[in-house]
Design a protein around this motif. Structure first.
Motif, PDB file in Angstrom:
ATOM      1  N   UNK A  15       0.605  -1.021   0.206  1.00  0.00           N
ATOM      2  CA  UNK A  15      -0.274  -0.137   0.286  1.00  0.00           C
ATOM      3  C   UNK A  15       0.547   1.326  -0.150  1.00  0.00           C
ATOM      4  N   UNK A  16       0.655   2.343  -1.439  1.00  0.00           N
ATOM      5  CA  UNK A  16       1.526   3.350  -1.384  1.00  0.00           C
ATOM      6  C   UNK A  16       0.917   4.668  -1.184  1.00  0.00           C
ATOM      7  N   UNK A  17       1.329   5.525  -0.719  1.00  0.00           N
ATOM      8  CA  UNK A  17       1.065   6.625  -0.952  1.00  0.00           C
ATOM      9  C   UNK A  17       2.164   8.054  -1.363  1.00  0.00           C
ATOM     10  N   UNK A  51       1.757  20.504  14.239  1.00  0.00           N
ATOM     11  CA  UNK A  51       0.841  19.726  13.665  1.00  0.00           C
ATOM     12  C   UNK A  51      -0.145  19.992  12.579  1.00  0.00           C
ATOM     13  N   UNK A  52       0.217  20.975  11.971  1.00  0.00           N
ATOM     14  CA  UNK A  52       0.175  20.077  10.074  1.00  0.00           C
ATOM     15  C   UNK A  52       0.788  19.175   9.816  1.00  0.00           C
ATOM     16  N   UNK A  53       2.038  18.571  10.295  1.00  0.00           N
ATOM     17  CA  UNK A  53       2.711  17.745   9.876  1.00  0.00           C
ATOM     18  C   UNK A  53       2.628  16.277  10.437  1.00  0.00           C
ATOM     19  N   UNK A  54       1.565  16.609  11.711  1.00  0.00           N
ATOM     20  CA  UNK A  54       1.193  15.000  12.757  1.00  0.00           C
ATOM     21  C   UNK A  54       0.066  15.173  11.480  1.00  0.00           C
ATOM     22  N   UNK A  55      -1.149  16.310  11.526  1.00  0.00           N
ATOM     23  CA  UNK A  55      -2.389  15.913  10.667  1.00  0.00           C
ATOM     24  C   UNK A  55      -2.160  14.949   9.338  1.00  0.00           C
ATOM     25  N   UNK A  56      -0.831  15.448   8.630  1.00  0.00           N
ATOM     26  CA  UNK A  56      -0.777  14.625   6.752  1.00  0.00           C
ATOM     27  C   UNK A  56      -0.453  12.982   7.701  1.00  0.00           C
ATOM     28  N   UNK A  57       0.810  12.756   8.317  1.00  0.00           N
ATOM     29  CA  UNK A  57       0.897  11.975   8.806  1.00  0.00           C
ATOM     30  C   UNK A  57       0.122  10.736   8.673  1.00  0.00           C
ATOM     31  N   UNK A  58      -0.160  11.160   9.906  1.00  0.00           N
ATOM     32  CA  UNK A  58      -2.105  10.360  10.154  1.00  0.00           C
ATOM     33  C   UNK A  58      -2.478   9.793   9.012  1.00  0.00           C
ATOM     34  N   UNK A  59      -2.595  10.876   7.896  1.00  0.00           N
ATOM     35  CA  UNK A  59      -3.417   9.660   6.541  1.00  0.00           C
ATOM     36  C   UNK A  59      -2.589   8.934   6.167  1.00  0.00           C
ATOM     37  N   UNK A  60      -1.193   8.701   6.011  1.00  0.00           N
ATOM     38  CA  UNK A  60      -0.899   7.720   5.831  1.00  0.00           C
ATOM     39  C   UNK A  60       0.329   6.469   6.835  1.00  0.00           C
ATOM     40  N   UNK A  61      -0.039   7.255   8.063  1.00  0.00           N
ATOM     41  CA  UNK A  61       0.921   6.036   9.195  1.00  0.00           C
ATOM     42  C   UNK A  61       1.055   4.850   8.749  1.00  0.00           C
ATOM     43  N   UNK A  62      -0.822   3.825   8.303  1.00  0.00           N
ATOM     44  CA  UNK A  62      -0.208   2.671   7.805  1.00  0.00           C
ATOM     45  C   UNK A  62      -0.113   2.279   6.390  1.00  0.00           C
ATOM     46  N   UNK A  63       0.654   2.678   5.285  1.00  0.00           N
ATOM     47  CA  UNK A  63       1.276   2.544   4.696  1.00  0.00           C
ATOM     48  C   UNK A  63       2.146   1.514   4.477  1.00  0.00           C
ATOM     49  N   UNK A  64       2.540   1.435   3.622  1.00  0.00           N
ATOM     50  CA  UNK A  64       4.087   0.232   3.358  1.00  0.00           C
ATOM     51  C   UNK A  64       4.630   0.652   2.297  1.00  0.00           C
ATOM     52  N   UNK A  65       4.949   1.941   2.268  1.00  0.00           N
ATOM     53  CA  UNK A  65       5.671   3.046   1.450  1.00  0.00           C
ATOM     54  C   UNK A  65       4.880   4.104   0.963  1.00  0.00           C
ATOM     55  N   UNK A  66       6.020   5.171   1.777  1.00  0.00           N
ATOM     56  CA  UNK A  66       5.418   6.923   1.664  1.00  0.00           C
ATOM     57  C   UNK A  66       6.465   7.732   0.520  1.00  0.00           C
ATOM     58  N   UNK A  67       6.128   7.567  -0.243  1.00  0.00           N
ATOM     59  CA  UNK A  67       6.872   8.747  -1.421  1.00  0.00           C
ATOM     60  C   UNK A  67       6.906  10.095  -1.155  1.00  0.00           C
ATOM     61  N   UNK A  68       7.670  10.474  -0.721  1.00  0.00           N
ATOM     62  CA  UNK A  68       7.724  12.049  -0.600  1.00  0.00           C
ATOM     63  C   UNK A  68       8.037  12.978  -1.053  1.00  0.00           C
TER      64      UNK A  68
END
Length: 110
Positions: A15-17, A51-68
């Motif tokens: 699961x990627x984001x 806080x902004x970063x934490x909200x964004x991270x929360x949206x991808x927390x369970x992804x196997x791979x996060x491309x930034x």
């Protein structure tokens, strides 16, 4: 391919984001079997960066791979916050953008 093989492939698929982030918003794109989903996390007025970063991270927390992607300062801040929260630096993929997300969005809107 049998139904069992198809089911195994779907379960084991990563699961990627893709996250494009700057100081004002994070754009999160995910691919699903039924297509793509796009979510925009806007930074609230007077909201602290953490806080902004934490909200964004929360949206991808369970992804196997996060491309930034995004400006260097925003990528670095997001990645540091992500690792501090998840302790999973192995899930991050850092890319240098070659074109602006806004430019691509304007081009597609025409």
């Amino acid at each position: 391919m049998t139904d069992q093989q198809t089911e195994i492939q779907e379960v084991t698929a990563a699961r990627e984001a893709v996250v494009w982030i700057d100081h004002a918003r994070a754009i999160i794109v995910e691919h699903h079997n039924s297509g793509h989903s796009v979510q925009v996390v806007d930074r609230l007025l007077a909201e602290r960066e953490e806080r902004f970063e934490a909200r964004a991270i929360n949206e991808v927390l369970d992804r196997d791979r996060v491309i930034v992607s995004g400006p260097a300062y925003a990528r670095t801040g997001f990645e540091r916050a992500y690792v501090a929260l998840t302790h999973r630096p192995d899930r991050l993929v850092d890319v240098q953008p070659t074109t602006s997300v806004r430019r691509v969005a304007r081009t597609r809107a025409r």
